[in-house]
Design a protein around this motif. Sequence first.
Motif, PDB file in Angstrom:
ATOM      1  N   ALA A 254       0.828  -1.218   0.000  1.00 36.44           N
ATOM      2  CA  ALA A 254       0.000   0.000   0.000  1.00 36.44           C
ATOM      3  C   ALA A 254       0.856   1.258   0.000  1.00 36.44           C
ATOM      4  O   ALA A 254       0.369   2.339  -0.313  1.00 36.44           O
ATOM      5  N   GLU A 255       2.132   1.132   0.360  1.00 39.24           N
ATOM      6  CA  GLU A 255       3.005   2.313   0.396  1.00 39.24           C
ATOM      7  C   GLU A 255       4.062   2.276  -0.716  1.00 39.24           C
ATOM      8  O   GLU A 255       5.124   2.869  -0.587  1.00 39.24           O
ATOM      9  N   PHE A 257       4.229   3.727  -3.444  1.00 39.99           N
ATOM     10  CA  PHE A 257       4.550   5.015  -4.073  1.00 39.99           C
ATOM     11  C   PHE A 257       5.289   5.960  -3.128  1.00 39.99           C
ATOM     12  O   PHE A 257       5.640   7.065  -3.498  1.00 39.99           O
ATOM     13  N   GLU A 446       0.136  11.532 -11.486  1.00 41.84           N
ATOM     14  CA  GLU A 446      -0.983  11.623 -10.539  1.00 41.84           C
ATOM     15  C   GLU A 446      -2.150  10.742 -10.969  1.00 41.84           C
ATOM     16  O   GLU A 446      -2.699   9.973 -10.182  1.00 41.84           O
ATOM     17  N   ILE A 449      -1.637   6.908 -10.891  1.00 42.54           N
ATOM     18  CA  ILE A 449      -1.781   6.361  -9.537  1.00 42.54           C
ATOM     19  C   ILE A 449      -3.260   6.192  -9.199  1.00 42.54           C
ATOM     20  O   ILE A 449      -3.680   5.201  -8.602  1.00 42.54           O
ATOM     21  N   LYS A 450      -4.066   7.168  -9.630  1.00 46.96           N
ATOM     22  CA  LYS A 450      -5.512   7.065  -9.368  1.00 46.96           C
ATOM     23  C   LYS A 450      -6.101   5.864 -10.102  1.00 46.96           C
ATOM     24  O   LYS A 450      -6.948   5.161  -9.567  1.00 46.96           O
ATOM     25  N   LYS A 453      -4.980   2.680  -8.257  1.00 50.86           N
ATOM     26  CA  LYS A 453      -5.636   2.481  -6.956  1.00 50.86           C
ATOM     27  C   LYS A 453      -7.150   2.404  -7.045  1.00 50.86           C
ATOM     28  O   LYS A 453      -7.826   2.248  -6.029  1.00 50.86           O
ATOM     29  N   GLU A 455      -9.056   4.827  -7.839  1.00 51.58           N
ATOM     30  CA  GLU A 455      -9.696   6.101  -7.483  1.00 51.58           C
ATOM     31  C   GLU A 455     -10.309   6.758  -8.721  1.00 51.58           C
ATOM     32  O   GLU A 455     -11.060   7.716  -8.618  1.00 51.58           O
TER      33      GLU A 455
ATOM     34  N   TYR B 142       7.794  14.529  10.016  1.00 55.39           N
ATOM     35  CA  TYR B 142       7.382  13.530   9.028  1.00 55.39           C
ATOM     36  C   TYR B 142       7.759  12.128   9.512  1.00 55.39           C
ATOM     37  O   TYR B 142       6.983  11.184   9.367  1.00 55.39           O
ATOM     38  N   SER B 150       1.916   5.188   9.197  1.00 59.03           N
ATOM     39  CA  SER B 150       2.234   4.350   8.035  1.00 59.03           C
ATOM     40  C   SER B 150       1.309   3.131   7.971  1.00 59.03           C
ATOM     41  O   SER B 150       0.921   2.573   9.001  1.00 59.03           O
ATOM     42  N   VAL B 151       0.994   2.731   6.743  1.00 63.65           N
ATOM     43  CA  VAL B 151       0.103   1.566   6.572  1.00 63.65           C
ATOM     44  C   VAL B 151       0.799   0.297   7.054  1.00 63.65           C
ATOM     45  O   VAL B 151       0.202  -0.526   7.740  1.00 63.65           O
ATOM     46  N   ASN B 152       2.064   0.147   6.713  1.00 66.54           N
ATOM     47  CA  ASN B 152       2.764  -1.106   7.035  1.00 66.54           C
ATOM     48  C   ASN B 152       3.308  -1.156   8.453  1.00 66.54           C
ATOM     49  O   ASN B 152       3.319  -2.211   9.086  1.00 66.54           O
ATOM     50  N   ARG B 153       3.800  -0.015   8.932  1.00 67.64           N
ATOM     51  CA  ARG B 153       4.485  -0.058  10.227  1.00 67.64           C
ATOM     52  C   ARG B 153       3.970   0.953  11.243  1.00 67.64           C
ATOM     53  O   ARG B 153       4.527   1.079  12.326  1.00 67.64           O
ATOM     54  N   ASN B 172      -0.895   8.387   2.282  1.00 58.34           N
ATOM     55  CA  ASN B 172      -0.828   8.101   0.846  1.00 58.34           C
ATOM     56  C   ASN B 172      -2.140   8.308   0.121  1.00 58.34           C
ATOM     57  O   ASN B 172      -2.315   7.804  -0.981  1.00 58.34           O
ATOM     58  N   SER B 173      -3.060   8.997   0.744  1.00 60.16           N
ATOM     59  CA  SER B 173      -4.358   9.113   0.104  1.00 60.16           C
ATOM     60  C   SER B 173      -4.761  10.589   0.019  1.00 60.16           C
ATOM     61  O   SER B 173      -4.599  11.349   0.985  1.00 60.16           O
ATOM     62  N   ASN B 174      -5.296  10.952  -1.124  1.00 58.32           N
ATOM     63  CA  ASN B 174      -5.762  12.340  -1.304  1.00 58.32           C
ATOM     64  C   ASN B 174      -6.874  12.673  -0.314  1.00 58.32           C
ATOM     65  O   ASN B 174      -7.046  13.828   0.068  1.00 58.32           O
ATOM     66  N   TYR B 255       6.063  20.262   1.450  1.00 59.57           N
ATOM     67  CA  TYR B 255       7.042  19.627   0.562  1.00 59.57           C
ATOM     68  C   TYR B 255       7.539  18.296   1.136  1.00 59.57           C
ATOM     69  O   TYR B 255       7.730  17.322   0.412  1.00 59.57           O
ATOM     70  N   THR B 259       3.944  13.535  -2.016  1.00 61.00           N
ATOM     71  CA  THR B 259       4.384  12.474  -2.934  1.00 61.00           C
ATOM     72  C   THR B 259       3.474  12.525  -4.159  1.00 61.00           C
ATOM     73  O   THR B 259       2.456  13.222  -4.152  1.00 61.00           O
ATOM     74  N   ASP B 260       3.825  11.770  -5.191  1.00 58.55           N
ATOM     75  CA  ASP B 260       2.995  11.758  -6.400  1.00 58.55           C
ATOM     76  C   ASP B 260       1.553  11.332  -6.092  1.00 58.55           C
ATOM     77  O   ASP B 260       0.612  11.776  -6.719  1.00 58.55           O
ATOM     78  N   GLU B 261       1.424  10.442  -5.130  1.00 62.64           N
ATOM     79  CA  GLU B 261       0.100   9.921  -4.798  1.00 62.64           C
ATOM     80  C   GLU B 261      -0.853  11.000  -4.303  1.00 62.64           C
ATOM     81  O   GLU B 261      -2.060  10.906  -4.514  1.00 62.64           O
ATOM     82  N   ARG B 263      -0.418  14.395  -4.795  1.00 66.27           N
ATOM     83  CA  ARG B 263      -0.137  15.676  -5.428  1.00 66.27           C
ATOM     84  C   ARG B 263      -1.412  16.450  -5.731  1.00 66.27           C
ATOM     85  O   ARG B 263      -1.459  17.668  -5.609  1.00 66.27           O
ATOM     86  N   SER B 264      -2.471  15.758  -6.122  1.00 66.59           N
ATOM     87  CA  SER B 264      -3.675  16.499  -6.501  1.00 66.59           C
ATOM     88  C   SER B 264      -4.345  17.164  -5.296  1.00 66.59           C
ATOM     89  O   SER B 264      -5.086  18.121  -5.454  1.00 66.59           O
TER      90      SER B 264
END
Lengths: 492, 316
Positions: A254-255, A257, A446, A449-450, A453, A455, B142, B150-153, B172-174, B255, B259-261, B263-264
């Motif tokens: 899940a991480e 990215f 962007e 990724i959507k 996932k 989205e 951070y 974190s999802v994993n840890r 990691n989610s918008n 900043y 992450t790219d995930e 960005r929007s």
Amino acid sequence: MKRIVTLMLAIMMVLSMAAFAQAEEPIRIVCYTDTNANGFPADLESNYVYQQILDRTGVAFEVIYLDEYDVALNARIMGEEEWHMASMKSATNLVTYASQEMLLPLTDYADDLKVAYERYGYDTDIPSLYYDGVQYGIPAAKAISDYYYLILVREDINQKYNLTTPTTVPELYDYCKALKAIDVNEDGQDNTIPFTGWTKNNGFTAITAPFGVFLGNKVILDAEGKASNTLLAPRMKEALEWVRKFWADGLVDAEVFTGDSNVKANVVACNVGVAAMPWSNILKAKYVEQYKAVKPDAQYGWIGALTDGKGGDPVYAIAEYEKYTGAKFVINEACTEEEIEAIWKVLRYFCTDEGMMLVYQGQENVHWVYDENHEVALTSRNGEANFVHAYQILGRDDAVYLKGKFPEAKEAIAFGLATPKLIVYNGNVVCPEDYNLADLDAYVNEEMIKFIKGERALEEYDAFIKELYDAYDFQTWLDICEEQLQAQNIAK
Amino acid sequence: MSTTRDLAYSRLPLGERIKRTLLRWWPLYLMLIPGIVFFAVYKYAPMGGLVLAFKNFKIKKGIWGSPWVDPWYKYFQQFFKSPANRNIIANTISISLWKLFVGMFPSLIFALAVSECRKRGFARIVQTVSYLPHFLSWVVVYGVATAMLSVNRGVVNDVIKKLGGQAIPFLNSNEYFQGVIIGTDLWKGLGWGAITYLAAIMGIDTSLYEAATVDGCGRFRQIWHITLPGIRKIFVVLLILKVGTILDAGFNHVYVFLTDEVRSSGEIIDTWVYTQGIGKSNYSLATAVGLMKSVLSTTLVLATNALSRKWEASIW
């Protein structure tokens, strides 16, 4: 008496001037690089590469690594800090600096370049070295980092649970499903990551490359040999469908990215089943030691590229077209004649056997020796040569370099080299200043990724492509690629 | 008497008035000089560089030697023509407004709670502990956020998973990104933000509380009728100052988390300028956007100040 004193003073002055002349400082060359090297000596005194170059050429050749390279380099140039050479991360950077008349044209240095060409054996007709028909970039022999990628699997888990390694994408899906039910690091927790991948979308090429797809903006040739783009690949939706299926069923980290350090941490922690990543980040002896410390019986091996399961050829990962060279250096236009001569002196030294081996493996008889077959054998002090690749200004012949440097990964390297890749041509295309490629890339990343996932619905893919044409002038980018690849006789 | 003297003084020529004022208050003016020099050198002189926004900047030619850009608004147009700009502006304002809100009201409530605490020793410990996060860099924050979310840890997701739930991709989610930014901002700034309010509360005349107690006022009545009106001015001053930074949204903070995930939902004006302007050597674009931000921020400060005059709490 006065005369004697005056005479003595005059003699002392002459002597001190002579001494000063003798202690003349060597010419200092500052070379900025984006190559991050571990174990870089803290000072120049203890940097034996610097010292040896100084000893052999009389040039104080300082290589300085800059973090966040583009920004840091711009800041230093703006701050009018001294620099003589700098690596260019992309052809676009070279265009930026060359168009501002900041780079030294290499037209008058053909003979010097020829020495390097002959030694390292690379092409001269690489478009990314030129701006407006003039060569500014010093080419570098192409490192084969594109071929580093392997699909790593846990051999110990396969053996223990009698799992058959996959050869197709559907088989990979079933394999990951089976892994999901297994506690691969045997810590009693539900933390198994069946699939993970390196450098964001690159890892997913294990799933998408068999369909001729990369999940991003990459220039390719279509079936007819015409310039095209992976975003327009005919089987894009099919490939995306598979990636979405992996994601939706919780088979992907899940991480994934978040960054490569996260991927590596999971692989070392042994809670990963399949990792699509460079061999260099897990099969080097030091990393093997790390994951063995976590789980002594863990064993990462590799499998071949997968097929689409419908009779297609196996393909994995992307590789830049062979004529593209990666890192290359430029010379500051403001350098004096002496400084330019000093730079070529150093580069010519890198073309000698001694100079080349110095930046490949460190010092002979200290960090490496020739064995009885005249093959390079590393000594116990080779760890001190971890940083020398920062000095590979003219690149390297990976076939020679890697074999000597990482004997433990010889088979993995050969396997990676032989794996069929999806060939891309982005390195052959120089983006003009007035096209905003960064905006396009950012948006594509962007949205991809959507899509991955879930989205964004897959049915919206065509609408997404239309957005690229309408808002990001995608057609202009396609035209730029077509025109440049045709001019290089690569595309029809 | 004094009025007569003032009248005579005001009738003097301007030069004479300045001379007399300087002679009379020279020690104060002497002390002012370093401040003036500082602002002149580090704040006003660099403003000349704003001309970059209208120049086709060439590093070799320098700011003044570079040619003027044609049309003069080219870089402003470039920003507004970027398809990403709507999203960037929306993210910037959204994150800023939330930061403004959580930067003011929770700190105010926290300051009230600390000031009302009867055990002073305990209040001091709470106060000290609460402002320690202010001294951590965003990189460290951070790291803390990753360890927690974190999802994993992450600790939080570990608990959720142990309770039978699904891990939540906070980082990691918008959907959650702006929430995480606001949450971490609150965590880092809560205690520090309360210091100003506590100082203002300490400055309130204690006899007012004593009189209110005699009149039968409870704790909440005292807060409502004495404490809050007592710190109203400082609240408005802080509000005006924060409004001035509404187009900043905190570059370092965003900043580090971006992450790219995400960005929007996370790209803001400053991060865009950083990658597009500074990263790609497009200094003119970066300056144009910076200039635009400054003009808008100044306008907002002036407007807020004018508005706050209604409550007699304006800065000037």
